[in-house]
Design a protein around this motif. Structure first.
Motif, PDB file in Angstrom:
ATOM      1  N   ALA A   1      -4.310  -6.134  -4.749  1.00 50.46           N
ATOM      2  CA  ALA A   1      -3.225  -5.281  -4.344  1.00 50.46           C
ATOM      3  C   ALA A   1      -3.124  -5.335  -2.820  1.00 50.46           C
ATOM      4  O   ALA A   1      -3.595  -4.840  -2.002  1.00 50.46           O
ATOM      5  CB  ALA A   1      -3.949  -3.751  -4.462  1.00 50.46           C
ATOM      6  N   PRO A   2      -2.325  -6.504  -2.381  1.00 45.15           N
ATOM      7  CA  PRO A   2      -2.087  -7.095  -1.244  1.00 45.15           C
ATOM      8  C   PRO A   2      -1.494  -6.034  -0.113  1.00 45.15           C
ATOM      9  O   PRO A   2      -0.604  -5.205  -0.559  1.00 45.15           O
ATOM     10  CB  PRO A   2      -1.234  -8.316  -1.233  1.00 45.15           C
ATOM     11  CG  PRO A   2      -0.700  -8.067  -2.557  1.00 45.15           C
ATOM     12  CD  PRO A   2      -1.429  -7.620  -3.403  1.00 45.15           C
ATOM     13  N   TYR A   3      -1.824  -5.815   1.205  1.00 51.60           N
ATOM     14  CA  TYR A   3      -1.253  -5.002   1.849  1.00 51.60           C
ATOM     15  C   TYR A   3      -1.289  -5.725   3.475  1.00 51.60           C
ATOM     16  O   TYR A   3      -1.573  -6.780   3.485  1.00 51.60           O
ATOM     17  CB  TYR A   3      -2.187  -3.659   1.881  1.00 51.60           C
ATOM     18  CG  TYR A   3      -3.702  -3.899   2.569  1.00 51.60           C
ATOM     19  CD1 TYR A   3      -3.993  -3.962   3.729  1.00 51.60           C
ATOM     20  CD2 TYR A   3      -4.840  -4.252   1.598  1.00 51.60           C
ATOM     21  CE1 TYR A   3      -5.394  -4.238   4.240  1.00 51.60           C
ATOM     22  CE2 TYR A   3      -6.024  -4.351   1.926  1.00 51.60           C
ATOM     23  CZ  TYR A   3      -6.239  -4.456   3.412  1.00 51.60           C
ATOM     24  OH  TYR A   3      -7.618  -4.724   3.758  1.00 51.60           O
ATOM     25  N   GLY A   4      -0.827  -4.867   4.333  1.00 59.32           N
ATOM     26  CA  GLY A   4      -0.833  -5.395   5.615  1.00 59.32           C
ATOM     27  C   GLY A   4       0.213  -6.592   5.822  1.00 59.32           C
ATOM     28  O   GLY A   4       1.333  -6.643   5.362  1.00 59.32           O
ATOM     29  N   VAL A   5      -0.161  -7.654   6.475  1.00 55.82           N
ATOM     30  CA  VAL A   5       0.886  -8.857   6.626  1.00 55.82           C
ATOM     31  C   VAL A   5       0.774  -9.707   5.413  1.00 55.82           C
ATOM     32  O   VAL A   5       1.828 -10.431   5.130  1.00 55.82           O
ATOM     33  CB  VAL A   5       0.122  -9.901   7.629  1.00 55.82           C
ATOM     34  CG1 VAL A   5      -0.020  -9.232   9.059  1.00 55.82           C
ATOM     35  CG2 VAL A   5      -1.298 -10.275   7.042  1.00 55.82           C
ATOM     36  N   ALA A   6       0.026  -9.355   4.089  1.00 56.95           N
ATOM     37  CA  ALA A   6       0.344  -9.950   2.839  1.00 56.95           C
ATOM     38  C   ALA A   6       0.933  -8.919   1.892  1.00 56.95           C
ATOM     39  O   ALA A   6       1.161  -9.085   0.583  1.00 56.95           O
ATOM     40  CB  ALA A   6      -1.128 -10.212   2.342  1.00 56.95           C
ATOM     41  N   LEU A   7       1.733  -7.758   2.484  1.00 55.59           N
ATOM     42  CA  LEU A   7       2.199  -6.663   1.503  1.00 55.59           C
ATOM     43  C   LEU A   7       3.327  -7.535   0.664  1.00 55.59           C
ATOM     44  O   LEU A   7       3.131  -7.035  -0.563  1.00 55.59           O
ATOM     45  CB  LEU A   7       2.815  -5.764   2.545  1.00 55.59           C
ATOM     46  CG  LEU A   7       3.580  -4.564   1.741  1.00 55.59           C
ATOM     47  CD1 LEU A   7       2.554  -3.602   1.329  1.00 55.59           C
ATOM     48  CD2 LEU A   7       4.374  -3.863   3.054  1.00 55.59           C
ATOM     49  N   ALA A   8       4.268  -8.191   1.000  1.00 53.42           N
ATOM     50  CA  ALA A   8       5.119  -8.670   0.285  1.00 53.42           C
ATOM     51  C   ALA A   8       4.868  -9.713  -0.775  1.00 53.42           C
ATOM     52  O   ALA A   8       5.456  -9.873  -1.771  1.00 53.42           O
ATOM     53  CB  ALA A   8       5.961  -9.492   1.287  1.00 53.42           C
ATOM     54  N   LEU A   9       3.609 -10.070  -0.933  1.00 51.81           N
ATOM     55  CA  LEU A   9       2.920 -10.876  -1.937  1.00 51.81           C
ATOM     56  C   LEU A   9       2.912 -10.272  -3.190  1.00 51.81           C
ATOM     57  O   LEU A   9       2.761 -11.000  -4.381  1.00 51.81           O
ATOM     58  CB  LEU A   9       1.711 -11.616  -1.560  1.00 51.81           C
ATOM     59  CG  LEU A   9       1.782 -12.449  -0.086  1.00 51.81           C
ATOM     60  CD1 LEU A   9       0.370 -13.037  -0.032  1.00 51.81           C
ATOM     61  CD2 LEU A   9       2.859 -13.419  -0.223  1.00 51.81           C
TER      62      LEU A   9
END
Length: 322
Positions: free
Chosen positions: A99-107
């Protein structure tokens, strides 16, 4: 597969809207209704019916899951380094892997599209007749909407994938049966009238599988069709064609890196300012294209796509049997 310039242009428009939506955008509630459906429809337009389920799984693993892992590691490593330099606290939870979040949110998009692609391939291979295929796709959509209304979350964005399948299928069916476009526009007009009279604005956020009203399907597909048509017009101008088709070809790289680039730009620009949001959007895309020109991330990812996994899997299996 030979590239189609108007599809690249449509991707360029779409990723530009996504980048802007991830800044301080006042239009986010509106753009959420179509910005991701546009991408899913474009993905469906490029669907290869000849591939079987195994071939699709392998191809999508290379084109979606590998970039997911690559950008997940890269963006977080650079973000941690930035935080160390600035003396800012940081913490990366192991749950970011699913469940990517932060700078990886769009992944999240990579995982959801991967699952949606496999779902549609299973439907397409299981049923020969559209009498069964179309209801199966709509069943997936209503399962997704139902999961939202009953507040049921599934891991790995499976709930979102159920909702997404219909956009993927629509993109493919539009290519085969252009008459569907008129059905979409007819439904779009009806939906606009209904929402205008009721004063109701449906909530849409596919990352969280928020799709409050099934009728909004026509809004999502109708506006997406508008941008695909617009891409066809831009294709006739060498300037707009070269700009947006290039941005479109870099969609995966921009999607993977833009939120990380925001963190650097926000050292100079205010976070909550409408004019700054426009500047950050344009600069982030420009910087990513510039970085890619030297680092060649797109070339690396394209080489990964060409790796033949099947012979390697066979060798691994043979060794395990020895």
């Amino acid at each position: 597969m030979e590239r189609i310039s108007r599809i690249d242009i449509a991707k360029g428009i779409g990723i530009s809207l996504v980048v802007y939506a991830h800044t301080f955008s006042p239009f986010i509630d509106f753009t959420h209704m179509f910005q991701m459906p546009l991408f899913f429809m474009l993905s469906g337009y490029l669907y290869n019916q000849k591939d079987n389920i195994k071939e699709t799984f392998i191809k999508k693993t290379k084109s979606l899951l590998f970039p997911y892992i690559f950008f997940l590691i890269l963006t977080n490593l650079i973000f941690v380094l930035l935080c160390e330099i600035l003396g800012k606290p940081h913490h990366i939870h192991p749950g970011i892997l699913i469940a990517p979040y932060g700078v990886a949110l769009a992944l999240w998009t990579f995982v959801a599209v991967f699952i949606a692609c496999i779902m549609f391939k299973v439907i397409d291979r299981t049923f020969d007749n559209y009498i069964y295929k179309v209801p199966a796709v709509f069943l997936c959509f209503f399962i997704g909407v139902g999961l939202y209304h009953f507040h049921i979350k599934l891991p790995l964005y499976i709930d979102s994938a159920f909702t997404i399948v219909i956009f993927y299928a629509t993109g493919y069916w539009l290519k085969k049966y252009p008459v569907i476009e008129y059905i979409i526009y007819g439904g779009f007009v009806v939906a606009v009238i209904v929402y205008a009279l009721s004063g109701y604005l449906p909530s849409v956020d596919l990352k969280s599988n928020i799709y409050s009203d099934p009728l909004c399907l026509f809004i999502s597909c109708g506006i997406s069709m508008f941008f695909i048509r617009l891409a066809g017009l831009l294709d006739k101008s060498n300037i707009t064609k070269s700009i947006f088709s290039y941005i479109g070809r870099m969609t995966i790289v921009i999607l993977g890196l833009h939120i990380l680039v925001f963190e650097f730009l926000y050292l100079v620009f205010p976070r909550k300012d409408y004019m700054a949001a426009v500047a950050v959007s344009i600069l982030s895309i420009a910087l990513i294209l510039l970085i890619n020109k030297f680092v060649k991330i797109d070339v690396f990812l394209n080489k990964v796509r060409k790796i033949k996994l099947e012979p390697n899997l066979k060798r691994i299996k043979q060794r395990s049997e020895e």
